[in-house]
Design a protein around this motif. Sequence first.
Motif, PDB file in Angstrom:
ATOM      1  N   ALA A 274      -2.935   2.437   0.582  1.00 32.65           N
ATOM      2  CA  ALA A 274      -1.751   2.754  -0.212  1.00 32.65           C
ATOM      3  C   ALA A 274      -2.000   3.922  -1.165  1.00 32.65           C
ATOM      4  O   ALA A 274      -1.082   4.691  -1.459  1.00 32.65           O
ATOM      5  CB  ALA A 274      -1.302   1.527  -0.994  1.00 32.65           C
ATOM      6  N   TYR A 275      -3.235   4.067  -1.641  1.00 32.13           N
ATOM      7  CA  TYR A 275      -3.497   5.075  -2.666  1.00 32.13           C
ATOM      8  C   TYR A 275      -4.201   6.324  -2.141  1.00 32.13           C
ATOM      9  O   TYR A 275      -4.226   7.340  -2.828  1.00 32.13           O
ATOM     10  CB  TYR A 275      -4.344   4.461  -3.798  1.00 32.13           C
ATOM     11  CG  TYR A 275      -3.556   3.514  -4.655  1.00 32.13           C
ATOM     12  CD1 TYR A 275      -2.700   3.996  -5.653  1.00 32.13           C
ATOM     13  CD2 TYR A 275      -3.637   2.140  -4.465  1.00 32.13           C
ATOM     14  CE1 TYR A 275      -1.961   3.128  -6.439  1.00 32.13           C
ATOM     15  CE2 TYR A 275      -2.894   1.266  -5.248  1.00 32.13           C
ATOM     16  CZ  TYR A 275      -2.067   1.764  -6.231  1.00 32.13           C
ATOM     17  OH  TYR A 275      -1.337   0.902  -6.995  1.00 32.13           O
TER      18      TYR A 275
ATOM     19  N   TYR B 157       1.302   0.609   7.757  1.00 27.99           N
ATOM     20  CA  TYR B 157       1.133  -0.601   6.945  1.00 27.99           C
ATOM     21  C   TYR B 157       0.669  -1.782   7.793  1.00 27.99           C
ATOM     22  O   TYR B 157      -0.303  -2.441   7.469  1.00 27.99           O
ATOM     23  CB  TYR B 157       2.444  -0.924   6.228  1.00 27.99           C
ATOM     24  CG  TYR B 157       2.829   0.120   5.214  1.00 27.99           C
ATOM     25  CD1 TYR B 157       2.360   0.055   3.912  1.00 27.99           C
ATOM     26  CD2 TYR B 157       3.655   1.191   5.552  1.00 27.99           C
ATOM     27  CE1 TYR B 157       2.704   1.020   2.966  1.00 27.99           C
ATOM     28  CE2 TYR B 157       3.999   2.160   4.619  1.00 27.99           C
ATOM     29  CZ  TYR B 157       3.521   2.068   3.338  1.00 27.99           C
ATOM     30  OH  TYR B 157       3.851   3.022   2.412  1.00 27.99           O
TER      31      TYR B 157
ATOM     32  N   GLN C 151       3.770  -2.317   0.673  1.00 30.77           N
ATOM     33  CA  GLN C 151       2.467  -2.391  -0.005  1.00 30.77           C
ATOM     34  C   GLN C 151       2.215  -3.798  -0.540  1.00 30.77           C
ATOM     35  O   GLN C 151       1.109  -4.332  -0.399  1.00 30.77           O
ATOM     36  CB  GLN C 151       2.429  -1.375  -1.150  1.00 30.77           C
ATOM     37  CG  GLN C 151       2.308   0.069  -0.695  1.00 30.77           C
ATOM     38  CD  GLN C 151       2.515   1.047  -1.825  1.00 30.77           C
ATOM     39  OE1 GLN C 151       2.633   0.663  -2.995  1.00 30.77           O
ATOM     40  NE2 GLN C 151       2.590   2.330  -1.497  1.00 30.77           N
ATOM     41  N   ARG C 152       3.234  -4.389  -1.149  1.00 33.79           N
ATOM     42  CA  ARG C 152       3.090  -5.748  -1.679  1.00 33.79           C
ATOM     43  C   ARG C 152       2.841  -6.746  -0.557  1.00 33.79           C
ATOM     44  O   ARG C 152       1.964  -7.615  -0.653  1.00 33.79           O
ATOM     45  CB  ARG C 152       4.361  -6.113  -2.455  1.00 33.79           C
ATOM     46  CG  ARG C 152       4.351  -7.488  -3.085  1.00 33.79           C
ATOM     47  CD  ARG C 152       5.627  -7.678  -3.891  1.00 33.79           C
ATOM     48  NE  ARG C 152       6.808  -7.508  -3.052  1.00 33.79           N
ATOM     49  CZ  ARG C 152       8.032  -7.255  -3.534  1.00 33.79           C
ATOM     50  NH1 ARG C 152       8.214  -7.144  -4.834  1.00 33.79           N
ATOM     51  NH2 ARG C 152       9.062  -7.126  -2.721  1.00 33.79           N
TER      52      ARG C 152
ATOM     53  N   LEU D 223      -0.660  -6.410   1.153  1.00 36.18           N
ATOM     54  CA  LEU D 223      -1.745  -6.851   0.274  1.00 36.18           C
ATOM     55  C   LEU D 223      -1.813  -8.374   0.193  1.00 36.18           C
ATOM     56  O   LEU D 223      -2.893  -8.969   0.329  1.00 36.18           O
ATOM     57  CB  LEU D 223      -1.563  -6.256  -1.122  1.00 36.18           C
ATOM     58  CG  LEU D 223      -2.488  -6.816  -2.211  1.00 36.18           C
ATOM     59  CD1 LEU D 223      -3.943  -6.523  -1.892  1.00 36.18           C
ATOM     60  CD2 LEU D 223      -2.108  -6.275  -3.580  1.00 36.18           C
TER      61      LEU D 223
ATOM     62  N   VAL E 100      -4.989  -1.803  -0.049  1.00 41.06           N
ATOM     63  CA  VAL E 100      -4.935  -1.106  -1.334  1.00 41.06           C
ATOM     64  C   VAL E 100      -5.439   0.329  -1.182  1.00 41.06           C
ATOM     65  O   VAL E 100      -4.824   1.292  -1.680  1.00 41.06           O
ATOM     66  CB  VAL E 100      -5.776  -1.858  -2.387  1.00 41.06           C
ATOM     67  CG1 VAL E 100      -5.823  -1.084  -3.689  1.00 41.06           C
ATOM     68  CG2 VAL E 100      -5.192  -3.252  -2.628  1.00 41.06           C
ATOM     69  N   TRP E 101      -6.579   0.494  -0.499  1.00 42.37           N
ATOM     70  CA  TRP E 101      -7.129   1.833  -0.272  1.00 42.37           C
ATOM     71  C   TRP E 101      -6.133   2.698   0.493  1.00 42.37           C
ATOM     72  O   TRP E 101      -5.923   3.870   0.170  1.00 42.37           O
ATOM     73  CB  TRP E 101      -8.436   1.703   0.489  1.00 42.37           C
ATOM     74  CG  TRP E 101      -9.053   3.020   0.874  1.00 42.37           C
ATOM     75  CD1 TRP E 101      -8.884   3.719   2.039  1.00 42.37           C
ATOM     76  CD2 TRP E 101      -9.933   3.800   0.072  1.00 42.37           C
ATOM     77  NE1 TRP E 101      -9.601   4.877   2.021  1.00 42.37           N
ATOM     78  CE2 TRP E 101     -10.259   4.967   0.822  1.00 42.37           C
ATOM     79  CE3 TRP E 101     -10.481   3.645  -1.195  1.00 42.37           C
ATOM     80  CZ2 TRP E 101     -11.116   5.944   0.343  1.00 42.37           C
ATOM     81  CZ3 TRP E 101     -11.330   4.622  -1.669  1.00 42.37           C
ATOM     82  CH2 TRP E 101     -11.638   5.751  -0.919  1.00 42.37           C
TER      83      TRP E 101
ATOM     84  N   ALA F 267      -7.222  -6.902   2.858  1.00 38.07           N
ATOM     85  CA  ALA F 267      -6.443  -6.690   1.631  1.00 38.07           C
ATOM     86  C   ALA F 267      -6.945  -5.460   0.875  1.00 38.07           C
ATOM     87  O   ALA F 267      -6.149  -4.643   0.374  1.00 38.07           O
ATOM     88  CB  ALA F 267      -6.526  -7.922   0.742  1.00 38.07           C
ATOM     89  N   ALA F 268      -8.284  -5.309   0.794  1.00 35.86           N
ATOM     90  CA  ALA F 268      -8.837  -4.125   0.137  1.00 35.86           C
ATOM     91  C   ALA F 268      -8.456  -2.856   0.894  1.00 35.86           C
ATOM     92  O   ALA F 268      -8.155  -1.815   0.290  1.00 35.86           O
ATOM     93  CB  ALA F 268     -10.358  -4.249   0.037  1.00 35.86           C
TER      94      ALA F 268
END
Length: 589
Positions: free
Chosen positions: A25-26, A35, A116-117, A120, A22-23, A18-19
């Motif tokens: 995605a940004y 993904y 992304q949602r 995660l 997030v990483w 999950a982390a």
Amino acid sequence: MMTTLLLVVALLWPLCVAAGAVWHAYRTPSAQRRYCSWLWVSAAWPALLLAYMGEGRWVLEAWMLGGWWELNALSRPWLAFSALLWSLAALHARGYFAAEEALARGGDDDAQRRLQRLTLLWPLALLGNVLLILAQDIASFYLGFALMTFAAYALVVHSGSAEARLGARAYLILAVLGEGLILGGLLWAAGSIDTLTLEGVREAIARSEHGAWMALLLWLGFGVKAGVVGLHVWLPLAHPVAPAPASAVLSGAMIKAGLLGWLNVLPLGESGLAPELVLLGQTMMALGLAAAFGAALYGVWQRHPKAVLAYSSISQMGMLTALVGTGLTVPQAWLLLLPGLVLFAAHHALAKGALFMGTSVSEHMPRWRVPLVFALMALPGVSLTGALAAGLVSKWGVKSVLYDAQLTTLVLLLTWAAVGTSLLVSVCLWRQWQLRKSGGSHPMQWGAWLAAVVAALATPLWLPLHGAEVPPLAEWAGIVWPFPVGLLALVVALSLRQRVKVSPPPAGDLWWLYAPLAGYALQGCQRFSDTLGRVKAASVARGLAFERAVMQLLRRSLDAEPWLRQHGSGLMMAMAVLLALLLMWEGLA
């Protein structure tokens, strides 16, 4: 030591995934993002390995109120089939979302946001599922259950369509209701005997004067997830709109969390229970059978294949609910019945996962012969009816125990309920045939589906569970006959359909009754609130008017002060004369 290390990895790896999402995605340019990467697919692999490492127990005093996690005869097979299904569904998702990933890499903001949602919250839902399976303390179990429940919202609402928002809203409303009931039941039971473990909850329910009410709260709370009749309405609304891999884990793994909750907290198999608990068991049996038959009768009219499969899940969970009820009503049979029930749940999880994945394959038919594809799609459904492979073994594992306990009526009813399963599976395949589309499936998509089909058919061979037996040849006819009868019923229904036009009832059934009733209740609350507002306003107005009158009187009194000061001596003399006259009158009297 190795098992402990793998336990830590199994719980931390989904968090790392999950982390990483997030990483990713940004920090990664949109044109280069992957993904559903192999890292994301691997989130459940450590948990799957853990299930085959043998039994173990871990106590961690520093964890919240004290952690107690176990791999035992119940949690090991449960973790095995749940983690395997999560793994296959993630692999299927890698192919299922390939086209959406291409859109996201091309700059589609909506596709990027949806993926992304999903990437995660998918591993977080998995983490909750793993934690609740291992947990034997109340805090860990509830944390895992709540994490899985609310993270799964993203799996339902993924597409963002109006139908998806409705399904997600129904899921969330029922989830909040269920969480409240679960929390109330757990806290009540824990407080009654000062315990922090699920074993203590079972003891509290068995011994407490109010144990039946605690059990009722927990049965209904977990029943939201398990599809108890009346609380099942989110299933046929959520499944048709959720992506196929999400539907696979929702119906295969997450719905079983409610069943596992019952097995963990209800005093199943204990003799000498209060009559109220026995009555609860009888109620569970009755409502379970009602769900088994009612969902089949309603589901056959649905047009969407995944809506049909949703009602099939409600029907199958109704059978399992009835079997759990026997643990309260016929406790002497429970220990023998439990392995068969676990095998039933595991087989249903993989078979239903394969069927849901199959709906996406029929929407993007691989370049194979069409009869071969649909024959493979039919195999897990046929097995669910008890007519093939693992289904035959799982049904016998249950029926043989019920026969020995002389519950022949229950066996007969469950057998007839299997006719409904056969009919639902046949209708689903027929709907898939009508809606099939060519175009080719992604290799990961049909590869994971085929693996799920094989795993469903061979469940007793890989599940770490002892006691599975092939039924004697003489019993095969009694187990297999619901499948051809269901097929015959479908043929009859199709022939009648040509003569009688019937509009299909909406998916969600009771939801369309609950929604206007809830609307009326909210309108009533609004009117009551408006009335209270008007009463408050009137009270405030009266209070202000009274205050003004008092203040006006006080001002008049203050206006009289100069006159009183000027005539004070005369008033005092008059008062003295009056007092003297009163004293004289008293003396004469």
